[in-house]
Design a protein around this motif. Structure first.
Motif, mmCIF file in Angstrom:
data_model
loop_
_atom_site.group_PDB
_atom_site.id
_atom_site.type_symbol
_atom_site.label_atom_id
_atom_site.label_comp_id
_atom_site.label_asym_id
_atom_site.label_seq_id
_atom_site.Cartn_x
_atom_site.Cartn_y
_atom_site.Cartn_z
ATOM 1 N N GLY A 151 -8.982 0.197 17.613
ATOM 2 C CA GLY A 151 -8.810 -1.021 18.727
ATOM 3 C C GLY A 151 -7.581 -1.721 18.989
ATOM 4 O O GLY A 151 -7.420 -2.577 19.578
ATOM 5 N N GLY A 152 -7.187 -1.584 17.382
ATOM 6 C CA GLY A 152 -6.673 -2.894 16.794
ATOM 7 C C GLY A 152 -6.436 -2.952 15.374
ATOM 8 O O GLY A 152 -7.155 -2.834 14.747
ATOM 9 N N ALA A 153 -5.295 -4.265 14.410
ATOM 10 C CA ALA A 153 -6.053 -4.391 13.743
ATOM 11 C C ALA A 153 -5.859 -6.348 13.194
ATOM 12 O O ALA A 153 -5.090 -6.830 14.012
ATOM 13 C CB ALA A 153 -4.479 -4.270 12.404
ATOM 14 N N SER A 154 -6.251 -6.598 11.883
ATOM 15 C CA SER A 154 -5.879 -7.665 11.929
ATOM 16 C C SER A 154 -5.585 -8.301 10.326
ATOM 17 O O SER A 154 -6.214 -7.309 9.219
ATOM 18 C CB SER A 154 -7.191 -8.307 12.062
ATOM 19 N N ILE A 155 -4.688 -9.823 9.634
ATOM 20 C CA ILE A 155 -4.638 -9.521 8.859
ATOM 21 C C ILE A 155 -6.157 -10.414 8.195
ATOM 22 O O ILE A 155 -6.136 -11.889 8.946
ATOM 23 C CB ILE A 155 -3.654 -10.068 8.334
ATOM 24 N N LEU A 156 -6.941 -10.299 7.453
ATOM 25 C CA LEU A 156 -7.682 -11.375 6.926
ATOM 26 C C LEU A 156 -7.129 -13.104 5.907
ATOM 27 O O LEU A 156 -5.751 -12.462 5.677
ATOM 28 C CB LEU A 156 -8.497 -11.376 6.223
ATOM 29 N N GLY A 157 -7.502 -13.852 5.772
ATOM 30 C CA GLY A 157 -6.776 -14.977 4.773
ATOM 31 C C GLY A 157 -6.485 -14.586 3.271
ATOM 32 O O GLY A 157 -5.076 -15.026 2.946
ATOM 33 N N ASP A 158 -6.673 -13.627 2.937
ATOM 34 C CA ASP A 158 -6.415 -13.251 1.577
ATOM 35 C C ASP A 158 -5.937 -11.664 1.574
ATOM 36 O O ASP A 158 -5.006 -11.567 0.768
ATOM 37 C CB ASP A 158 -7.681 -12.805 1.159
ATOM 38 N N GLY A 159 -4.488 -11.727 2.693
ATOM 39 C CA GLY A 159 -4.034 -10.886 2.943
ATOM 40 C C GLY A 159 -4.128 -9.076 3.007
ATOM 41 O O GLY A 159 -3.755 -8.198 3.807
ATOM 42 N N THR A 160 -5.486 -9.058 2.843
ATOM 43 C CA THR A 160 -6.479 -7.833 3.512
ATOM 44 C C THR A 160 -6.216 -7.634 4.761
ATOM 45 O O THR A 160 -6.501 -8.479 5.633
ATOM 46 C CB THR A 160 -7.724 -7.973 3.264
ATOM 47 N N VAL A 161 -5.608 -6.279 5.012
ATOM 48 C CA VAL A 161 -5.233 -5.959 7.274
ATOM 49 C C VAL A 161 -6.669 -5.151 7.001
ATOM 50 O O VAL A 161 -7.192 -4.515 6.109
ATOM 51 C CB VAL A 161 -4.116 -4.952 7.025
ATOM 52 N N VAL A 162 -7.248 -5.302 8.346
ATOM 53 C CA VAL A 162 -8.405 -4.791 8.324
ATOM 54 C C VAL A 162 -7.866 -3.787 9.549
ATOM 55 O O VAL A 162 -8.023 -4.799 10.543
ATOM 56 C CB VAL A 162 -9.981 -5.436 8.948
ATOM 57 N N LEU A 163 -8.693 -2.742 10.334
ATOM 58 C CA LEU A 163 -8.967 -2.452 11.388
ATOM 59 C C LEU A 163 -10.387 -2.464 12.225
ATOM 60 O O LEU A 163 -11.080 -3.077 11.698
ATOM 61 C CB LEU A 163 -8.752 -0.191 11.034
ATOM 62 N N ILE A 164 -9.925 -3.370 13.616
ATOM 63 C CA ILE A 164 -10.522 -3.037 14.360
ATOM 64 C C ILE A 164 -11.190 -1.918 14.991
ATOM 65 O O ILE A 164 -10.190 -1.544 15.745
ATOM 66 C CB ILE A 164 -10.076 -4.091 15.488
ATOM 67 N N LEU A 165 -12.798 -1.624 15.043
ATOM 68 C CA LEU A 165 -13.276 -0.064 15.366
ATOM 69 C C LEU A 165 -12.930 -0.511 17.771
ATOM 70 O O LEU A 165 -13.467 -1.799 17.839
ATOM 71 C CB LEU A 165 -14.705 -0.199 15.370
ATOM 72 N N ASN A 166 -13.081 0.317 18.155
ATOM 73 C CA ASN A 166 -12.820 0.599 19.871
ATOM 74 C C ASN A 166 -14.293 0.220 20.311
ATOM 75 O O ASN A 166 -15.029 2.552 20.293
ATOM 76 C CB ASN A 166 -11.880 1.472 20.114
ATOM 77 N N VAL A 167 -15.087 -0.505 20.265
ATOM 78 C CA VAL A 167 -16.792 0.363 20.203
ATOM 79 C C VAL A 167 -16.911 1.305 21.115
ATOM 80 O O VAL A 167 -17.361 2.251 21.352
ATOM 81 C CB VAL A 167 -17.286 -1.331 20.495
ATOM 82 N N ALA A 168 -16.019 1.405 22.587
ATOM 83 C CA ALA A 168 -16.153 2.341 23.332
ATOM 84 C C ALA A 168 -15.777 4.351 22.934
ATOM 85 O O ALA A 168 -16.549 4.516 23.446
ATOM 86 C CB ALA A 168 -15.744 2.043 24.782
ATOM 87 N N SER A 169 -14.897 3.473 22.227
ATOM 88 C CA SER A 169 -14.744 5.035 21.585
ATOM 89 C C SER A 169 -15.957 5.790 20.483
ATOM 90 O O SER A 169 -15.942 7.369 20.624
ATOM 91 C CB SER A 169 -12.813 5.313 21.374
ATOM 92 N N VAL A 170 -16.024 4.560 20.061
ATOM 93 C CA VAL A 170 -17.175 5.020 19.108
ATOM 94 C C VAL A 170 -18.315 5.668 19.318
ATOM 95 O O VAL A 170 -19.103 6.800 19.199
ATOM 96 C CB VAL A 170 -17.285 4.334 17.707
ATOM 97 N N VAL A 171 -19.015 4.527 20.661
ATOM 98 C CA VAL A 171 -20.008 5.280 21.378
ATOM 99 C C VAL A 171 -20.192 6.753 21.538
ATOM 100 O O VAL A 171 -20.379 7.194 21.897
ATOM 101 C CB VAL A 171 -20.735 4.014 21.799
ATOM 102 N N LYS A 172 -18.849 6.835 22.005
ATOM 103 C CA LYS A 172 -18.429 7.947 22.992
ATOM 104 C C LYS A 172 -18.724 9.181 21.538
ATOM 105 O O LYS A 172 -18.936 9.893 22.383
ATOM 106 C CB LYS A 172 -17.437 7.659 24.087
ATOM 107 N N ARG A 173 -18.068 9.105 21.554
ATOM 108 C CA ARG A 173 -18.024 10.315 19.979
ATOM 109 C C ARG A 173 -19.334 10.344 19.522
ATOM 110 O O ARG A 173 -19.647 11.645 19.583
ATOM 111 C CB ARG A 173 -16.887 9.679 19.647
ATOM 112 N N GLY A 174 -19.669 9.333 18.968
ATOM 113 C CA GLY A 174 -21.722 9.435 18.909
ATOM 114 C C GLY A 174 -22.000 9.947 19.857
ATOM 115 O O GLY A 174 -23.070 11.335 19.378
ATOM 116 N N SER A 175 -22.187 10.139 20.914
ATOM 117 C CA SER A 175 -22.389 10.268 22.177
ATOM 118 C C SER A 175 -22.740 11.734 22.383
ATOM 119 O O SER A 175 -23.465 12.704 22.235
ATOM 120 C CB SER A 175 -23.379 10.475 23.502
ATOM 121 N N GLU A 176 -21.415 12.583 21.766
ATOM 122 C CA GLU A 176 -20.923 13.296 22.659
ATOM 123 C C GLU A 176 -21.265 14.358 20.914
ATOM 124 O O GLU A 176 -21.717 15.866 20.946
ATOM 125 C CB GLU A 176 -19.253 13.978 22.294
ATOM 126 N N VAL A 177 -21.419 13.799 20.021
ATOM 127 C CA VAL A 177 -22.122 14.412 18.391
ATOM 128 C C VAL A 177 -23.506 14.772 18.882
ATOM 129 O O VAL A 177 -24.037 15.849 18.481
ATOM 130 C CB VAL A 177 -21.720 13.461 17.317
#
Length: 87
Positions: free
Chosen positions: A50-76
């Motif tokens: 769903g997006g990304a953010s940068i932590l205080g130490d410079g690490t880039v983190v990806l943010i999950l799209n919860v709706a898409s993850v739940v939908k994919r999990g249900s499909e599996v």
């Protein structure tokens, strides 16, 4: 000796629209307030992010799209349970 006896599992339970899935993760770091920025499709080609953010130490983190993850999990789950994808 059973090597799995010493394994630790961390499971995030994600809920959306009265559906829930468990997501196994390597570990839990903590909770942070983040500014989430959109990610261009040329960098991440999936609707599961769903997006990304940068932590205080410079690490880039990806943010999950919860709706898409739940939908994919249900499909599996449907494929595992019934041997076919839900329509």
């Amino acid at each position: 000796k059973n090597p799995r006896k010493d394994w630790k599992f961390y499971v995030l339970v994600l809920n959306h629209n009265e559906k829930a899935v468990g997501l196994v993760v390597d570990g839990l770091v903590g909770e942070k307030e983040l500014v989430v920025k959109a990610v261009d499709e040329k960098w991440v080609n999936t609707n599961m992010v769903g997006g990304a953010s940068i932590l205080g130490d410079g690490t880039v983190v990806l943010i999950l799209n919860v709706a898409s993850v739940v939908k994919r999990g249900s499909e599996v789950q449907e494929v595992i349970r019934y041997g076919k994808a839900a329509n």
